[in-house]
Scaffold this motif. Structure first.
Motif, PDB file in Angstrom:
ATOM      1  N   UNK A   1      24.727 121.126  -6.295  1.00  0.00           N
ATOM      2  CA  UNK A   1      23.652 121.965  -5.760  1.00  0.00           C
ATOM      3  C   UNK A   1      24.253 123.303  -5.331  1.00  0.00           C
ATOM      4  N   UNK A   2      23.400 124.282  -5.134  1.00  0.00           N
ATOM      5  CA  UNK A   2      23.934 125.582  -4.767  1.00  0.00           C
ATOM      6  C   UNK A   2      22.948 126.328  -3.876  1.00  0.00           C
TER       7      UNK A   2
ATOM      8  N   UNK B   1      15.626 124.542 -10.663  1.00  0.00           N
ATOM      9  CA  UNK B   1      15.117 125.220  -9.458  1.00  0.00           C
ATOM     10  C   UNK B   1      15.291 124.359  -8.218  1.00  0.00           C
ATOM     11  N   UNK B   2      15.045 123.065  -8.338  1.00  0.00           N
ATOM     12  CA  UNK B   2      15.109 122.194  -7.162  1.00  0.00           C
ATOM     13  C   UNK B   2      16.526 122.100  -6.583  1.00  0.00           C
ATOM     14  N   UNK B   3      17.513 122.418  -7.383  1.00  0.00           N
ATOM     15  CA  UNK B   3      18.903 122.331  -6.908  1.00  0.00           C
ATOM     16  C   UNK B   3      19.405 123.643  -6.323  1.00  0.00           C
ATOM     17  N   UNK B   4      18.519 124.628  -6.219  1.00  0.00           N
ATOM     18  CA  UNK B   4      18.928 125.924  -5.689  1.00  0.00           C
ATOM     19  C   UNK B   4      18.235 126.168  -4.351  1.00  0.00           C
ATOM     20  N   UNK B   5      19.017 126.231  -3.293  1.00  0.00           N
ATOM     21  CA  UNK B   5      18.460 126.621  -1.996  1.00  0.00           C
ATOM     22  C   UNK B   5      18.596 128.132  -1.874  1.00  0.00           C
ATOM     23  N   UNK B   6      17.855 128.689  -0.946  1.00  0.00           N
ATOM     24  CA  UNK B   6      17.819 130.143  -0.852  1.00  0.00           C
ATOM     25  C   UNK B   6      18.086 130.601   0.578  1.00  0.00           C
TER      26      UNK B   6
END
Lengths: 762, 762
Positions: free
Chosen positions: B461-462, B491-496
């Motif tokens: 994840x990132x 998209x679900x594996x990208x936090x912001x």
């Protein structure tokens, strides 16, 4: 070390104003809107089967928002390593120590939460208990865990050389047994956890910790959430000392209650809870057998260590192994046999505590003194003769890159006037010496190296991002200082974002001696990367080659023509205008094998670099013993420790002083006591569990010895851990010098002195 | 566009759950421990000298913690540009509009703060006021600022070609005057500011904003603090529309009160304060003269714009210039003269509002319709014939890289059945058309480009770090989608982490059309950088060349042998183990000249690329006009806008719809009114200031036209701004089609319709 502008300077801590003014927020200080108060129901038995749990009445109490038990949640176990996960987030069918977590409650205030606990009905079926690790290993002892026999949670043997042959070749064999106590880390800040889960699937958590990233990993494993949806926040931390390295059930409970309620939940421990339900230091029984020639040559040593681990494994695997690294790295002894066992007992689980391994140091350094005395040798000479040196390859194959043990002995002896005092002090006063080693740059095998980032602003100021954490020892300042030196940017122009698992690059945190050596290296590399980017733009703009330029005080200048210069701020603006940015990256992994090398050490062989670098130290203590009362007063402590390079001498000295006080507490005062009948902790307050106060603190003389490690940042390794391992043995050896009794059972209480003096008389 | 897996997909917004469940926190929702409540004393006069301020009684009121006036602080002025700083943080000796900030109070609750305001005694000496910009330019008018004459805050003339010669060569000259209103941005979230200064010298601030970085710069300039000691936090924002682009005194006041008290201070505006004391949209008087041949060829145009700027400059310099870019970029007209003036008046200061420039579009598109009618030409053909095309070089020298104006005309005409309906609808119904252009990739000259960062975790994840901000339009989702496409990570594996000046790389924020084009490019480049790092390790591990590999769904695979693959998570672990890290960096600066090119446009010549890319759109509106009541009902709006590439068609359509409604409000309802006698804003609530409600919203038909810009991320430019500029003109043209009157004074109220119908009758 010459040539550095910033590191090597005595620098006040960057967080000092925040701490002095009360701006610094600790976990218990943090309140969130809509926050609930969590409380934990604990087992009243040291060992019991849980027959039933009825939470209905508690749930009906007005103001209660959620109750959680082990039976409501997935039966997930947690632990430091995958293979040592042996503790449920909340007890399900069995409790193994008095104080174990059975249920959690979240309510609108603390009183209601407390009342709700009293309304939870748990039916227990008591089981026989075992508190003594030796008894626990016997046939027929109560068994704590189905997956192990004789309660031996971890055990392994390491053989270097041939110790039996070494003993055959020895003129004398010395054998003794040493005992140390189970201790509490006694951080001034009681444990607390605040969890805030929101419906977007994000978990925010605040908890005093030594590693946001391993904490996050633990939460991720237990709650089955991706790493990037869990944020372990930066908080100020009131002490760790190894006790905040692994997760506690309370943070899972806070998270579970928050998930259940979609509201923040904060749990704050009372001092009593903190004493009983946070990790303890392992008590140890060390049996040491040492074979020597008549000239004092140490031929071999046989070490047997039994650690009292309490009810669960925690970091017990590391604790069991770690002593073996101390066994091989102080003195050149080719033949070593080490057997370590960690035993489950019905007590609070144990983890690492500063300075784990001192149990073995105590045994070795007391034995060396005895050998020297009995063979008529100079104890200092004997140590110097055997002292490991830089360039040595240890029996495990670990190479020692820098090592100033001999110099620390020389300096401690000289500064303490050892030669003038040893054996010659007035009656009742004595002087003792001891050495210790350890390593920095442990590869914890969490697949976490250190990385760091520096972000520049258009005014030339910047922000350093590091995942390392400051537990009070000054890591924040140290890392800023390293970045400052690496970049040529003044400390005041560097802001810091640290110890936040979401915002910073990964970092293993404050596991053994990683802050300076690993995080420091990552920060240094990030700084150098940023500087390189800055210099490149300056070189292009000024029409010179990058190698002609240097950066200092936020100014890039031509080395041979220093008035030809550009401001860093202007370079950053140029970067922005040209589609660029100044973002420095750095990453560092210590050159040591990862857990996968040593975690299988039960095979009997340990091969490979154990720590990336080794440090050492020598302590000389002077004591006065009151023969009437048995009271020991430590008069002064001289510490000459090798820190590689003193990045901030003021902070290094502070660490040396701190470890002297902490180890003095361990030597003279601290011991957790348990009621044999029911397994209750009887020393659950600072009234019963005595730690040193300012009135007890002796004169401390810290001496910085620098060995300039080739891999450490600017030569630095670590400060305040490794070297301090000898404080205890130095005090005990000084007591012998003072009154002629060797106390081998810690702590050295007045009673033990009096009994020993009495025995000696007879 | 073929070949993309993630961009181009209809995707729900990543922040939707947080917003729907109320988890999303807006500034007024945030409470900090020990927080004080701030209130502002405002001028009761539109123009006055401050003779004295006495705060003694207010300060003595129990519960009041601090009072601050312009006289207590350094006389610092703020403004969007260094040379346009004309407003003190707090009025010192003069107030220039009714509602101007005179004093700030911080107290333990809002009532006490309010009471304290009433205890502050300010002695004013009234000055004559001027509200009308034309009157303000006359000799003898009250002068607002000593540094300008005739209240002309900004003025400049641009000459492209030779407009006088063009008029000589023209067969007909059309000349008209158009008027638009001063408007409020009417964000649903009233303005609020929370400032928390602590004694370590750090200022944390939460404020609804379009750019954390320019906000930080403003605070840094005003408070003389380094950029890295100010943190503008991420907050959820309830609308911006240009009105949250520059700083307001209230955030300085909150900061000053917090500095004075060392406690957090929160100021929350009432709706009335929000109406009077936040930035307004410029009212405009546009005088347009157009010369044409009989065949409709446009020979030249002469534009004179007078903007009513209110009491201070704010972003008035940009506002004055910006219309000139619209003048040159819709139609191929070689000879243009543009004169813009921005006039100080004793009213609330004005800044940009979506869609600034529509004032000119209204004039041009109404004039084109008139020309077509009077010369008997087809208005669609006339527009198509002149429409700028990709590859054109504009009079300023700007190159148009992609431009689908003609296609938007064709599609809007077709979808709206224009040809079947124009001039042929039943009486009282009409159809109108208008085109608009603008650019994306404006170089704001704040020396801020966009940079972004992606940090990977060991589970694959990132977290994406971007300084861009989401004001409700969906930028957060868009940037995650871009990162996802660039990296091959779902998209679900990208936090912001976004819109935080401390935590993210720099970004200009939501200034004109930068989110997709600039921040999007930076995010894309950061993603590609991370992917490159991942692929490199995979290539080394798998023994293939990087070019043979592709990443999709967090899996790196050999393109020709897709089962030969590695998980990204495993690659990240490898990176960590080997002393590396996966941290992707990206930076982007649009290929357009910076402020330094155009800020000196008063020289009469503008040369260089104005915007990095140009967009265009065509609106067709259908209306029904009630001849009895004058009420206009918009029946439907067809919008064919060129967005370059629709990264998320759902979000693009949402933007098209939003702009239609907002522009409809401007056309038919919205106008701020002032009392001529005393300069009081009479429309200071949503009762008096009417914005469209859901009952007013017509059927909207958004048509996405993609021109695939060579420089935009995946071809994207912007959505929902440029194209929408024609909505107003389309409605007004439709009204003419319906009832034969051209209303040139906005908004088109029923009264104006009735008066015009009446005049037409006569």
């Amino acid at each position: 070390m010459k040539g550095y502008a910033i590191v090597g300077q005595r620098m006040p801590r960057t967080d000092s104003v925040a701490k002095v003014t009360g701006v610094a927020k600790y976990t218990a200080d943090i309140s969130l809107p809509g926050m609930l108060y969590g409380k934990i129901l604990r087992s009243p038995y040291a060992h019991a089967r849980i027959v039933s749990i009825d939470t209905a009445r508690a749930e009906r109490l007005p103001g209660v928002r959620a109750v959680v038990t082990g039976r409501d949640i997935a039966p997930v176990k947690f632990g430091v390593f995958k293979k040592t996960r042996d503790q449920y987030l909340l007890a399900i069918d069995r409790v193994r120590y008095m104080g174990e977590e059975v249920a959690g409650v979240a309510a609108i205030d603390e009183d209601i939460a407390e009342e709700a606990l009293s309304l939870i009905k748990v039916e227990y079926e008591e089981l026989p208990i075992v508190l003594d690790p030796l008894a626990a290993m016997e046939d027929g002892a109560p068994q704590l865990h189905a997956h192990v026999e004789h309660n031996i949670g971890a055990q392994g043997v390491i053989n270097f050389g041939d110790v039996d042959e070494a003993f055959r070749q020895s003129n004398r064999i010395y054998e003794d047994r040493f005992v140390t106590s189970k201790m509490n880390h006694a951080q001034m800040e009681p444990y607390a956890a605040l969890a805030a889960y929101d419906s977007s699937g994000k978990l925010d958590i605040w908890v005093p910790n030594q590693s946001p990233f391993t904490r996050r990993k633990g939460l991720s494993n237990a709650l089955k959430m991706p790493l990037n949806r869990i944020r372990v926040h930066h908080v100020h931390i009131g002490g760790a000392f190894g006790g905040r390295s692994d997760a506690l059930p309370a943070e899972f409970i806070a998270a579970l209650l928050s998930i259940k309620t979609s509201r923040p939940v904060r749990i704050v421990y009372s001092r009593e809870e903190d004493m009983i339900a946070t990790r303890h230091k392992h008590a140890a029984i060390v049996e040491l057998k040492m074979g020597v020639k008549l000239d004092g040559t140490i031929m071999g040593k046989d070490i047997r260590v039994i650690l009292d681990g309490g009810a669960y494994m925690s970091s017990g695997l590391i604790a069991t192994f770690d002593l073996s690294t101390k066994a091989e790295a102080v003195y050149r002894v080719p033949n070593i046999r080490y057997e370590g066992s960690r035993i489950y007992t019905n007590k609070t689980p144990c983890s690492m505590q500063r300075i784990h391994g001192n149990q073995l140091v105590l045994a070795e350094e007391m034995t060396l003194d005895r050998i020297a005395e009995e063979l008529g040798l100079d104890p200092v000479e004997m140590r110097l003769r055997h002292a490991c040196q830089a360039g040595d390859v240890l029996p495990s194959g670990s190479k020692i890159t820098s090592f100033a043990l001999s110099e620390t002995i020389d300096k401690a002896v000289a500064a303490s006037e050892w030669r003038r005092k040893k054996g010659k002090l007035p009656s009742g006063r004595g002087i003792g010496l001891a050495c210790c080693t350890g390593f920095a740059g442990f590869n914890m095998g969490f697949r976490l190296n250190s990385a760091a980032l520096v972000k520049f602003n258009e005014d030339g100021s910047c922000t350093l991002f590091t995942g390392n954490v400051d537990n009070g020892q000054g890591n924040e300042s140290m890392l800023v200082q390293i970045a400052s030196e690496a970049m040529g940017i003044p400390v005041k122009d560097i802001a810091l974002v640290c110890a936040d698992s979401e915002l910073t690059p990964q970092d293993p945190g404050n596991y053994p001696m990683l802050a300076a050596f690993c995080s420091g290296n990552a920060v240094r590399l990030a700084g150098l990367d940023a500087k390189e980017q800055i210099v490149k733009i300056a070189a292009e703009t000024m029409g010179v080659s990058a190698s002609e330029l240097e950066v200092k005080d936020s100014r890039v200048f031509v080395k041979r023509e220093t008035q030809k210069a550009m401001r860093v701020a202007d370079i950053v603006k140029l970067a922005f205008q040209s589609g660029n940015t100044i973002l420095g990256r750095g990453a560092y992994t210590p050159k040591a094998q990862s857990e996968y090398g040593w975690a299988d050490w039960s095979s009997g062989r340990v091969q490979g670099q154990q720590g990336a670098t080794y440090t050492a130290g020598t302590t000389v203590a002077e004591v006065e013993v009151d023969r009437e009362t048995g009271v020991v007063k430590v008069l002064n402590v001289t510490q000459a420790y090798d820190c590689g390079y003193a990045l901030n001498p003021m902070a290094v000295e502070g660490q040396y002083e701190g470890v002297a006080v902490q180890m003095m507490g361990e030597t003279l005062y601290e011991k957790l006591n348990w009621d044999d009948k029911d397994g209750r902790l009887t020393t659950d307050s600072f009234l019963d569990y005595r730690i040193p106060t300012c009135l007890d603190i002796p004169k401390i003389r810290p001496i910085i010895v620098e060995s300039i490690d080739p891999d450490g940042p600017f030569g630095a390794k670590e400060a305040g851990l490794t070297g301090g391992g000898g404080v205890e043995a130095a005090i005990v050896n000084a007591i012998y010098d003072a009154v002629g009794v060797r106390i081998k059972d810690m702590p050295v209480t007045p009673e033990k002195i009096l009994v020993a003096l009495d025995e000696k008389e007879r």
